[in-house]
Design a protein around this motif. Structure first.
Motif, PDB file in Angstrom:
ATOM      1  N   ASP A 141      11.203 -46.552   8.817  1.00  0.00           N
ATOM      2  CA  ASP A 141      10.435 -48.028  10.252  1.00  0.00           C
ATOM      3  C   ASP A 141      11.623 -46.579  10.289  1.00  0.00           C
ATOM      4  O   ASP A 141      11.698 -46.704  11.825  1.00  0.00           O
ATOM      5  N   ASN A 142      12.564 -46.117  10.415  1.00  0.00           N
ATOM      6  CA  ASN A 142      13.897 -45.158  11.116  1.00  0.00           C
ATOM      7  C   ASN A 142      13.054 -44.201  12.351  1.00  0.00           C
ATOM      8  O   ASN A 142      13.098 -44.656  13.392  1.00  0.00           O
ATOM      9  N   LEU A 143      11.602 -43.885  11.700  1.00  0.00           N
ATOM     10  CA  LEU A 143      10.687 -43.301  12.387  1.00  0.00           C
ATOM     11  C   LEU A 143      10.314 -43.959  13.644  1.00  0.00           C
ATOM     12  O   LEU A 143       9.843 -43.370  14.399  1.00  0.00           O
ATOM     13  N   GLN A 144       9.555 -44.937  13.433  1.00  0.00           N
ATOM     14  CA  GLN A 144       8.641 -45.375  13.918  1.00  0.00           C
ATOM     15  C   GLN A 144       9.894 -46.236  15.078  1.00  0.00           C
ATOM     16  O   GLN A 144       9.238 -45.960  16.493  1.00  0.00           O
ATOM     17  N   GLU A 145      10.586 -46.410  14.717  1.00  0.00           N
ATOM     18  CA  GLU A 145      11.905 -46.908  16.081  1.00  0.00           C
ATOM     19  C   GLU A 145      11.836 -45.889  16.706  1.00  0.00           C
ATOM     20  O   GLU A 145      12.138 -46.058  17.650  1.00  0.00           O
ATOM     21  N   LYS A 146      12.462 -44.267  16.098  1.00  0.00           N
ATOM     22  CA  LYS A 146      12.032 -43.447  16.951  1.00  0.00           C
ATOM     23  C   LYS A 146      11.646 -42.961  17.905  1.00  0.00           C
ATOM     24  O   LYS A 146      11.769 -42.673  19.152  1.00  0.00           O
ATOM     25  N   THR A 147      10.530 -43.590  17.861  1.00  0.00           N
ATOM     26  CA  THR A 147       8.820 -42.893  18.277  1.00  0.00           C
ATOM     27  C   THR A 147       8.331 -43.874  18.793  1.00  0.00           C
ATOM     28  O   THR A 147       8.704 -43.349  20.218  1.00  0.00           O
ATOM     29  N   LEU A 148       8.603 -45.157  18.617  1.00  0.00           N
ATOM     30  CA  LEU A 148       9.046 -46.340  20.099  1.00  0.00           C
ATOM     31  C   LEU A 148       9.399 -45.928  21.561  1.00  0.00           C
ATOM     32  O   LEU A 148       9.645 -45.866  22.086  1.00  0.00           O
ATOM     33  N   GLU A 149      11.249 -45.972  20.624  1.00  0.00           N
ATOM     34  CA  GLU A 149      11.809 -45.222  22.052  1.00  0.00           C
ATOM     35  C   GLU A 149      11.327 -44.314  23.106  1.00  0.00           C
ATOM     36  O   GLU A 149      11.303 -44.110  23.470  1.00  0.00           O
ATOM     37  N   GLU A 168      11.444 -47.797  -2.169  1.00  0.00           N
ATOM     38  CA  GLU A 168      11.732 -47.667  -0.915  1.00  0.00           C
ATOM     39  C   GLU A 168      12.887 -46.881  -0.387  1.00  0.00           C
ATOM     40  O   GLU A 168      12.748 -46.930   0.642  1.00  0.00           O
ATOM     41  N   ARG A 169      14.027 -46.166  -0.700  1.00  0.00           N
ATOM     42  CA  ARG A 169      13.834 -45.151   0.422  1.00  0.00           C
ATOM     43  C   ARG A 169      12.994 -44.498   1.049  1.00  0.00           C
ATOM     44  O   ARG A 169      13.004 -44.183   2.803  1.00  0.00           O
ATOM     45  N   LEU A 170      11.513 -43.960   1.081  1.00  0.00           N
ATOM     46  CA  LEU A 170      10.601 -43.771   2.171  1.00  0.00           C
ATOM     47  C   LEU A 170      10.189 -44.523   2.522  1.00  0.00           C
ATOM     48  O   LEU A 170       9.911 -44.747   4.076  1.00  0.00           O
ATOM     49  N   ILE A 171      10.143 -45.962   2.248  1.00  0.00           N
ATOM     50  CA  ILE A 171       9.725 -47.933   3.642  1.00  0.00           C
ATOM     51  C   ILE A 171      11.524 -47.032   4.365  1.00  0.00           C
ATOM     52  O   ILE A 171      10.844 -47.403   5.447  1.00  0.00           O
ATOM     53  N   GLU A 172      12.224 -47.035   4.086  1.00  0.00           N
ATOM     54  CA  GLU A 172      13.290 -47.172   5.133  1.00  0.00           C
ATOM     55  C   GLU A 172      13.242 -45.807   5.554  1.00  0.00           C
ATOM     56  O   GLU A 172      13.006 -46.231   6.907  1.00  0.00           O
ATOM     57  N   LYS A 173      12.787 -44.366   5.761  1.00  0.00           N
ATOM     58  CA  LYS A 173      12.777 -43.667   6.274  1.00  0.00           C
ATOM     59  C   LYS A 173      11.621 -43.488   7.470  1.00  0.00           C
ATOM     60  O   LYS A 173      11.468 -43.468   8.321  1.00  0.00           O
TER      61      LYS A 173
END
Length: 467
Positions: free
Chosen positions: A318-326, A311-316
């Motif tokens: 998701d955060n990385l994907q959002e930063k990449t899109l921005e 679960e922790r790995l999935i959360e990290k």
């Protein structure tokens, strides 16, 4: 005559030496009255080595004869039937089998004693395997005894030629000694004859001893080899007899009993020292239940830990994907804003490059034209100067040719004057006039020499105009 075990085929060495001594004495007694013959001379007049050679040959011959007699007797014994057919061979403790073994052992032949030893092994062990092993050992022992029994005659056969060579050395030594003494004392015919006789007798000893030794060694070696081969055939025949006619009658009854006893002993040991299967089932079941419970608890704990980490790995992620899109959106916006500026700057740069190219091309064209005109003018000036120099050179060459013609005429005139002067001097009328003419000619000679010298014309090119 008694024999030690497995030595039925041995020959008595004292008997061999006795026979050899008797044989040697008989030979020398026969040739005692025939000493003057060639054989008598070989035996009596050729030194002590002849006696030794004859004695050694007698030993080998006596051994061969005695050995052959024993082997022939054993072959006759091999033809007899030593195995009784009506015996109960399956009973190792049979009294008849005991009596047969004793009767065979009392016999003196090798085949009987080997059969007796095989039967004794069968009686004591009760199985055929032990008897077969003893028969095999017997065969090896007999072969070894046979090989060792021929050691003495082989040595003597090898020593007989050596004795002959020793006699040869002695004879040659005597001949050389006699020849040296003959040379020292040779004075008369009788002495010379005596010395030659000594030399020839020594040489006779030298060659006759070798002859007798080689002849006797060949004579005794051939029968010895034949007897040795005869004994090998006898031992092989005895082995075949035992393997084909005696050992198959023995009963191999020891193996089943031994296997059964071994099985019973193993079962008893297992029953005595190991617990029953029922006593092992309950502890094993309890241990298995406890192990399964502990294993399940450990597995569940590990599974929960893995799920939390997942679960922790999935959360990290998701955060990385959002930063990449921005970051991607910001880059696209910045690129669209600066695109027009980039295009205008590129167009200005292209215009500036074109203007610079045109300007440089015009300057290069003007410079090339000026250089070409200057080169043309310089070429015209150089052509004019070369043409003027050519005309001046032609005029000077004409003057030189004219001077050359004048010089030739002057030389011709001088030659004529010399002729006239010589003719006048021969006449002797006007010597005074000639003297005056000679003075004038002497004055003209330096001028003529000066004119007759070669001339060098040098053309010098200058920038000044030609006047």
């Amino acid at each position: 005559m008694s024999h030690s075990p497995r030595q039925e085929l041995e020959v008595s060495i004292p008997l061999v030496f006795t026979l050899a001594t008797v044989l040697t004495g008989v030979i020398y007694a026969i040739f005692l009255e025939r000493r003057q013959t060639y054989l008598g001379t070989l035996l009596y007049d050729r030194g002590f080595t002849q006696v030794a050679v004859v004695f050694f040959a007698g030993i080998v011959l006596s051994f061969t004869i005695l050995k052959f007699v024993k082997l022939q007797r054993e072959f006759f014994a091999l033809r007899e039937n030593w195995v009784a057919v009506d015996l109960d061979w399956h009973d190792p403790q049979s009294p008849l089998l005991f009596r047969l073994q004793e009767r065979l052992l009392a016999d003196g032949s090798a085949i009987a004693r080997r059969c007796a030893r095989a039967i004794a092994a069968y009686i004591h062990s009760g199985n055929r395997k032990a008897a077969a092993e003893l028969a095999l050992d017997d065969s090896s022992f007999y072969l070894s005894a046979s090989e060792s029994s021929y050691s003495l005659p082989r040595i003597l056969v090898w020593a007989i030629p050596l004795l002959g060579f020793i006699g040869t050395v002695i004879g040659i030594s005597q001949a050389v000694t006699g020849f040296s003494g003959f040379l020292e004392e040779a004075g008369e015919i009788d002495q010379i004859k005596e010395g030659i006789g000594t030399v020839t007798s020594g040489l006779a000893v030298a060659f006759d001893t070798t002859l007798v030794a080689l002849f006797l060694s060949v004579l005794v070696m051939i029968p010895l080899v034949l007897v040795e081969r005869f004994e090998s055939r006898l031992l092989l025949a005895i082995d075949i007899y035992l393997n084909d006619r005696l050992l198959p009658r023995f009963k191999d009854s020891g193996t089943p009993l031994e296997n059964e006893q071994l099985t019973q002993a193993i079962d008893a040991a297992i029953a005595r020292h190991l617990p029953s299967p029922e006593a092992l089932i309950d502890p094993a079941r309890t241990y298995a239940e406890r192990a399964a419970e502990v294993l399940s608890q450990t597995f569940i704990a590990q599974l929960n830990t893995v799920q939390t980490q997942h679960e922790r790995l999935i959360e990290k992620l998701d955060n990385l994907q959002e930063k990449t899109l921005e970051e991607r959106q910001a880059f696209e916006l910045s690129f669209s804003e600066n695109e027009e500026n980039y295009r205008q700057a590129i167009a200005d740069l292209i215009t500036e490059i074109n203007g610079t190219y045109r300007k440089v091309s015009a300057e290069m064209e003007a410079g090339n034209r000026a250089i070409a005109q200057n080169l043309i003018q310089q070429a015209e000036k150089i052509g004019d100067r070369l043409e003027h120099a050519s005309k001046s050179l032609d005029s000077r060459i004409a003057l030189l040719e004219k001077s050359k013609t004048n010089i030739a005429q002057i030389l011709e005139l001088q030659e004529r004057l010399d002729k006239n002067l010589r003719s006048i001097s021969r006449d002797g009328h006007i010597e005074a006039v000639l003297e005056e003419i000679r003075e004038h000619l002497a004055e003209l000679k330096p001028l003529l020499k000066q004119l007759n010298k070669p001339r060098r014309i040098t053309l010098v090119e200058t920038e000044d105009k030609i006047e």
